[in-house]
Motif scaffolding. Sequence first.
Motif, PDB file in Angstrom:
ATOM      1  N   VAL A 144      38.489  41.546  47.908  1.00 51.66           N
ATOM      2  CA  VAL A 144      38.175  40.977  46.548  1.00 51.66           C
ATOM      3  C   VAL A 144      38.595  41.846  45.739  1.00 51.66           C
ATOM      4  CG1 VAL A 144      36.974  39.369  45.023  1.00 51.66           C
ATOM      5  CG2 VAL A 144      36.452  39.361  47.478  1.00 51.66           C
ATOM      6  N   THR A 145      39.950  41.600  45.145  1.00 53.35           N
ATOM      7  CA  THR A 145      40.627  42.706  44.352  1.00 53.35           C
ATOM      8  C   THR A 145      40.902  42.097  43.006  1.00 53.35           C
ATOM      9  OG1 THR A 145      42.853  42.235  45.208  1.00 53.35           O
ATOM     10  CG2 THR A 145      41.573  44.069  46.074  1.00 53.35           C
ATOM     11  N   SER A 146      40.750  40.808  42.661  1.00 60.20           N
ATOM     12  CA  SER A 146      40.995  40.176  41.656  1.00 60.20           C
ATOM     13  C   SER A 146      39.828  40.488  40.582  1.00 60.20           C
ATOM     14  CB  SER A 146      41.008  38.800  41.735  1.00 60.20           C
ATOM     15  OG  SER A 146      41.037  37.885  40.652  1.00 60.20           O
ATOM     16  N   LEU A 147      40.335  40.909  39.533  1.00 60.14           N
ATOM     17  CA  LEU A 147      39.181  41.219  38.444  1.00 60.14           C
ATOM     18  C   LEU A 147      38.585  40.059  37.883  1.00 60.14           C
ATOM     19  CD1 LEU A 147      38.028  43.389  36.633  1.00 60.14           C
ATOM     20  CD2 LEU A 147      39.932  43.122  34.764  1.00 60.14           C
ATOM     21  N   ARG A 148      39.243  38.816  37.820  1.00 54.18           N
ATOM     22  CA  ARG A 148      38.628  37.581  37.309  1.00 54.18           C
ATOM     23  C   ARG A 148      37.587  37.237  38.198  1.00 54.18           C
ATOM     24  NH1 ARG A 148      40.476  33.700  34.096  1.00 54.18           N
ATOM     25  NH2 ARG A 148      39.536  31.793  34.322  1.00 54.18           N
ATOM     26  N   TYR A 149      37.711  37.222  39.596  1.00 53.00           N
ATOM     27  CA  TYR A 149      36.524  36.949  40.427  1.00 53.00           C
ATOM     28  C   TYR A 149      35.482  37.936  40.446  1.00 53.00           C
ATOM     29  CZ  TYR A 149      40.283  33.940  42.312  1.00 53.00           C
ATOM     30  OH  TYR A 149      41.181  32.851  42.389  1.00 53.00           O
ATOM     31  N   ARG A 150      35.881  39.272  40.433  1.00 56.32           N
ATOM     32  CA  ARG A 150      35.069  40.371  40.330  1.00 56.32           C
ATOM     33  C   ARG A 150      34.004  40.241  39.055  1.00 56.32           C
ATOM     34  NH1 ARG A 150      36.164  44.789  43.980  1.00 56.32           N
ATOM     35  NH2 ARG A 150      35.358  46.281  42.682  1.00 56.32           N
ATOM     36  N   SER A 151      34.710  39.932  37.814  1.00 54.45           N
ATOM     37  CA  SER A 151      33.933  39.541  36.808  1.00 54.45           C
ATOM     38  C   SER A 151      33.040  38.688  36.737  1.00 54.45           C
ATOM     39  CB  SER A 151      35.008  39.391  35.492  1.00 54.45           C
ATOM     40  OG  SER A 151      34.299  39.206  34.278  1.00 54.45           O
ATOM     41  N   ARG A 152      33.355  37.414  37.246  1.00 56.72           N
ATOM     42  CA  ARG A 152      32.640  36.412  37.414  1.00 56.72           C
ATOM     43  C   ARG A 152      31.192  36.808  38.141  1.00 56.72           C
ATOM     44  NH1 ARG A 152      32.826  33.210  33.791  1.00 56.72           N
ATOM     45  NH2 ARG A 152      31.954  31.193  35.126  1.00 56.72           N
TER      46      ARG A 152
ATOM     47  N   GLN B 204      45.057  34.860  46.406  1.00 55.65           N
ATOM     48  CA  GLN B 204      44.372  34.808  45.280  1.00 55.65           C
ATOM     49  C   GLN B 204      43.207  33.787  45.505  1.00 55.65           C
ATOM     50  OE1 GLN B 204      43.725  37.066  42.972  1.00 55.65           O
ATOM     51  NE2 GLN B 204      45.272  38.130  44.251  1.00 55.65           N
ATOM     52  N   TYR B 205      43.696  32.389  46.036  1.00 52.62           N
ATOM     53  CA  TYR B 205      42.801  31.630  46.386  1.00 52.62           C
ATOM     54  C   TYR B 205      41.847  31.767  47.480  1.00 52.62           C
ATOM     55  CZ  TYR B 205      41.992  26.549  47.547  1.00 52.62           C
ATOM     56  OH  TYR B 205      41.586  25.227  47.952  1.00 52.62           O
ATOM     57  N   VAL B 206      42.500  32.332  48.442  1.00 52.74           N
ATOM     58  CA  VAL B 206      41.616  32.815  49.503  1.00 52.74           C
ATOM     59  C   VAL B 206      40.457  33.794  49.050  1.00 52.74           C
ATOM     60  CG1 VAL B 206      41.284  33.932  51.916  1.00 52.74           C
ATOM     61  CG2 VAL B 206      43.107  32.253  51.392  1.00 52.74           C
ATOM     62  N   GLN B 207      40.862  34.654  48.191  1.00 53.87           N
ATOM     63  CA  GLN B 207      40.016  35.647  47.646  1.00 53.87           C
ATOM     64  C   GLN B 207      38.754  35.003  46.830  1.00 53.87           C
ATOM     65  OE1 GLN B 207      41.036  39.178  45.277  1.00 53.87           O
ATOM     66  NE2 GLN B 207      42.809  39.328  46.386  1.00 53.87           N
ATOM     67  N   ALA B 208      38.979  33.831  46.161  1.00 53.82           N
ATOM     68  CA  ALA B 208      37.847  33.189  45.612  1.00 53.82           C
ATOM     69  C   ALA B 208      37.039  32.603  46.710  1.00 53.82           C
ATOM     70  CB  ALA B 208      38.544  32.177  44.645  1.00 53.82           C
ATOM     71  N   LYS B 209      37.443  32.021  47.769  1.00 50.11           N
ATOM     72  CA  LYS B 209      36.758  31.687  48.802  1.00 50.11           C
ATOM     73  C   LYS B 209      35.874  32.838  49.368  1.00 50.11           C
ATOM     74  CE  LYS B 209      38.785  27.502  49.127  1.00 50.11           C
ATOM     75  NZ  LYS B 209      38.148  26.183  48.818  1.00 50.11           N
TER      76      LYS B 209
ATOM     77  N   PRO C 246      53.067  33.891  37.093  1.00 48.25           N
ATOM     78  CA  PRO C 246      53.595  35.283  37.760  1.00 48.25           C
ATOM     79  C   PRO C 246      52.348  35.943  38.092  1.00 48.25           C
ATOM     80  CG  PRO C 246      53.818  34.904  35.153  1.00 48.25           C
ATOM     81  CD  PRO C 246      53.361  33.611  35.772  1.00 48.25           C
ATOM     82  N   MET C 247      52.435  36.641  38.952  1.00 48.70           N
ATOM     83  CA  MET C 247      51.553  37.568  39.405  1.00 48.70           C
ATOM     84  C   MET C 247      51.306  38.656  38.390  1.00 48.70           C
ATOM     85  SD  MET C 247      49.229  38.012  41.871  1.00 48.70           S
ATOM     86  CE  MET C 247      48.340  39.320  42.791  1.00 48.70           C
ATOM     87  N   PRO C 248      49.992  39.049  37.918  1.00 49.57           N
ATOM     88  CA  PRO C 248      49.945  40.360  37.201  1.00 49.57           C
ATOM     89  C   PRO C 248      50.485  41.532  37.879  1.00 49.57           C
ATOM     90  CG  PRO C 248      47.957  38.908  37.049  1.00 49.57           C
ATOM     91  CD  PRO C 248      48.858  38.300  38.034  1.00 49.57           C
ATOM     92  N   ALA C 249      50.888  42.468  36.994  1.00 50.01           N
ATOM     93  CA  ALA C 249      51.368  43.880  37.824  1.00 50.01           C
ATOM     94  C   ALA C 249      50.430  44.457  38.292  1.00 50.01           C
ATOM     95  CB  ALA C 249      51.797  44.524  36.615  1.00 50.01           C
ATOM     96  N   ASP C 250      49.000  44.216  37.854  1.00 49.76           N
ATOM     97  CA  ASP C 250      47.796  44.665  38.742  1.00 49.76           C
ATOM     98  C   ASP C 250      46.694  43.760  38.383  1.00 49.76           C
ATOM     99  OD1 ASP C 250      45.807  46.399  39.522  1.00 49.76           O
ATOM    100  OD2 ASP C 250      46.242  48.158  38.302  1.00 49.76           O
ATOM    101  N   ILE C 251      46.440  43.223  39.653  1.00 45.52           N
ATOM    102  CA  ILE C 251      45.368  42.052  39.762  1.00 45.52           C
ATOM    103  C   ILE C 251      44.106  42.718  39.436  1.00 45.52           C
ATOM    104  CG2 ILE C 251      44.941  42.199  42.252  1.00 45.52           C
ATOM    105  CD1 ILE C 251      45.324  38.990  39.862  1.00 45.52           C
ATOM    106  N   THR C 252      43.750  44.015  39.786  1.00 47.38           N
ATOM    107  CA  THR C 252      42.524  44.644  39.562  1.00 47.38           C
ATOM    108  C   THR C 252      41.969  44.831  38.045  1.00 47.38           C
ATOM    109  OG1 THR C 252      43.330  46.828  39.543  1.00 47.38           O
ATOM    110  CG2 THR C 252      42.962  45.987  41.825  1.00 47.38           C
ATOM    111  N   ARG C 253      43.110  44.525  37.152  1.00 47.94           N
ATOM    112  CA  ARG C 253      43.025  44.840  35.927  1.00 47.94           C
ATOM    113  C   ARG C 253      43.264  43.750  35.010  1.00 47.94           C
ATOM    114  NH1 ARG C 253      43.263  50.457  33.970  1.00 47.94           N
ATOM    115  NH2 ARG C 253      43.703  51.996  35.762  1.00 47.94           N
TER     116      ARG C 253
ATOM    117  N   PHE D 271      44.960  35.316  36.396  1.00 48.81           N
ATOM    118  CA  PHE D 271      45.551  34.495  37.482  1.00 48.81           C
ATOM    119  C   PHE D 271      44.559  33.604  37.989  1.00 48.81           C
ATOM    120  CE2 PHE D 271      47.222  33.387  41.349  1.00 48.81           C
ATOM    121  CZ  PHE D 271      48.742  33.479  41.465  1.00 48.81           C
ATOM    122  N   TYR D 272      44.661  32.364  37.677  1.00 47.94           N
ATOM    123  CA  TYR D 272      43.788  31.330  37.942  1.00 47.94           C
ATOM    124  C   TYR D 272      44.329  29.980  38.193  1.00 47.94           C
ATOM    125  CZ  TYR D 272      43.392  30.550  32.810  1.00 47.94           C
ATOM    126  OH  TYR D 272      43.761  30.032  31.725  1.00 47.94           O
TER     127      TYR D 272
END
Length: 714
Positions: free
Chosen positions: A490-498, A464-469, A71-78, A82-83
């Motif tokens: 790039v709004t995914s917190l996971r990628y920004r955190s990395r 989300q896949y393209v955001q990582a690219k 499932p997609m998180p309610a707010d991907i920035t938080r 999702f990976y």
Amino acid sequence: MVRKISLAVTVSLLLAHTPHAFASSDMEDCTWSDDTCLLKGAPVLAPDNDSRDNLLRLLSEAKSFALPVQPMPADITRSRDFYFAYHPQWDDVSPQSTSADAAPIEDKALAEQLAALQIDPAAMSADNGEQENRFVSNNTESVSQFFAALLADGALTPEQRHTLAQARVALLSGATSEQVSASLAALPAGAPALYKAYLDAAARFYEGDYAGAAQGFSALVKSDSPWLAETAQYMLMRTALNKSSQQSTGEYGDFDVTRVSHDDVVQAQNAAQAYLQRWSQGHYADSARGMLRRINWYLQAWPQLAERYEQAFQHAASPQALRGLVTEYDNVFGMQFYEHPLTEAFPEASLVSFIELLRALRLNSDNKPVLTQDALNTSKPAFEKGGKLPLWRNLQLNLWMATGNYAAVLQEVAPAQTLPAHDILVFSEQVIYGEALMAQQQWPAARDFWLRLLKLSQDNEQQQYVQAKLAATLVYMGDTAAVFAPDSAVTSLRYRSRVLKTQASPELLRQQATKGPNSEERTIALHTLLVRDLTENRFGDWLNDKKLTSAITPPVTGEAFDDVNLSIFDWNGDTTEPGYVCQSLNETVTALSKNAKDPHALNCLGEFFRTTRTQVDLWKESAGNGVLEAAISRKEPFGQSDRQRYYQRIIASPKAEPEDKSYALYRAIMCYAPSGANDCGGEEVDKLKRKGWFTQLKTQYPGSPWAQKLKYYW
């Protein structure tokens, strides 16, 4: 035995001896076919994807089946959850209950049968949980179908039906053939004798007496009773098939298909074909077709088996049925072609051929695919015949990527102007184009392409896949700051955190700690900054940066963010080794800001890192980020503590007090306890050097508690 053998039973019969799935190299995994285990691969058709993911995505799209995706998180920035990898929490989710509508109907029908036959329902309480091999059909469903046959047979008296029903219930509970025969000895000839013969054959089958079972079922094939005749023919197939695998156990207890009896398998094949010829729409037709897949597997008849799977995939009527078939397929074909992939298409199964040739594009130990261009060219007519040339084209593009022919990809593929909502082949082709740009280090072009593809996509997974690219491209081109620009895609917190943890400068970390879009990102940035201040000896900066906590209201806490817990920096020194006193981290860093070589403060900083295990944690969110992980990789990652360096500095200091130097010697040696491996960070120190520390501690500080406590130097 039963009116309709379900797909679940068919799969269980087929895979009774099969090993774990051969789809991927992951060792930690949930049971893939469970409802709670979701797709963990990327939303493309790619060699490195789990083969089951590739197959299920392709087939489900063709059937408009919903995919079991995360499932997609309610707010991907938080959220960083999702990976594209296995999620440990999937194992913790309770399986979904079965439909509330189906089970009561089955129970009600059985209850009515029990009442009509005057059978005590308590007699049906035998444990019939997970069953395998020949026992899989000895269940309440098959008992119910036997009851239905008895009740429909007008030649039987109520007393005869009752006696026969009791015997079948006893068989459910494990009664032997002798016990069943004894209970039916008083039955007269005629119709009752036929059911008695069936029960005797069934009992022998469940006992593993296949010769006796075959003899009994053979005598019933020409019975005037339609149910007995059909069931007996079906059971002849099952009897021969189970007999064929009696000696199939390998050296290590695994199933060895090469050990099956060829003659018995052929006999099972003949029985199955005879059944389908007479009862093509019969009670067991679906099961018989499933058993023919197992028979082809036992006979190692791969082209025929591929064709059967191709047909079975087309006829799968539900997402769960399809998922079960995919699991079954991967265990069979995966076991055969995992180490020695297929390199030539099956003539009548282009879909199966695609999955197996895609598997053959995985790079081997020589960093080369098994599939060659000549082999792929040879397979092209099979795809043309099946009307599946787009699948062959995908293989060609992936082969060019695997062999470094990026120019061919860029020449063959054009950037899309529009993107269908659901077309995994088209999306996969676009991704390959972008990857070719990256492989040629055309970073600005790759950045622009990923931005355009993001705008075209209508799918969360794809985005989300393209955001990582895109994030990886920005890192590669040296524009890390663009990841955090106000208008960043790039709004995914996971990628920004990395990126924050591995690439951001102290200035960028301060920016995001104060101006990040939410408390989650500000917390990650500040935690990373404070750890790096300490590990990079910026003690004055740490005292100022710690004040930035006030800009986060409040800092995030909880298991999802326990790797960036800011409260750790409130350490008060109470957890140090008993006998060595430290003040708070704030006071310790204050001392170091005045004198970065202060021996006592260095020891206490070491105690902070030792007791809290604080670092810039790169493990927690490392899975499923694709090419971004390669882009952010550093030979020496930021924020990793090196306590050993503190101890060595104190040991070498002529100004260190005996209390501090003796403790530093003790802790430096303890870095290698008890395994002999360094647990303190920094370069390994050889055993001779550690022996020297040990000797120094024992001779120069014999009265210290640390010299008295230490007995080894590992």
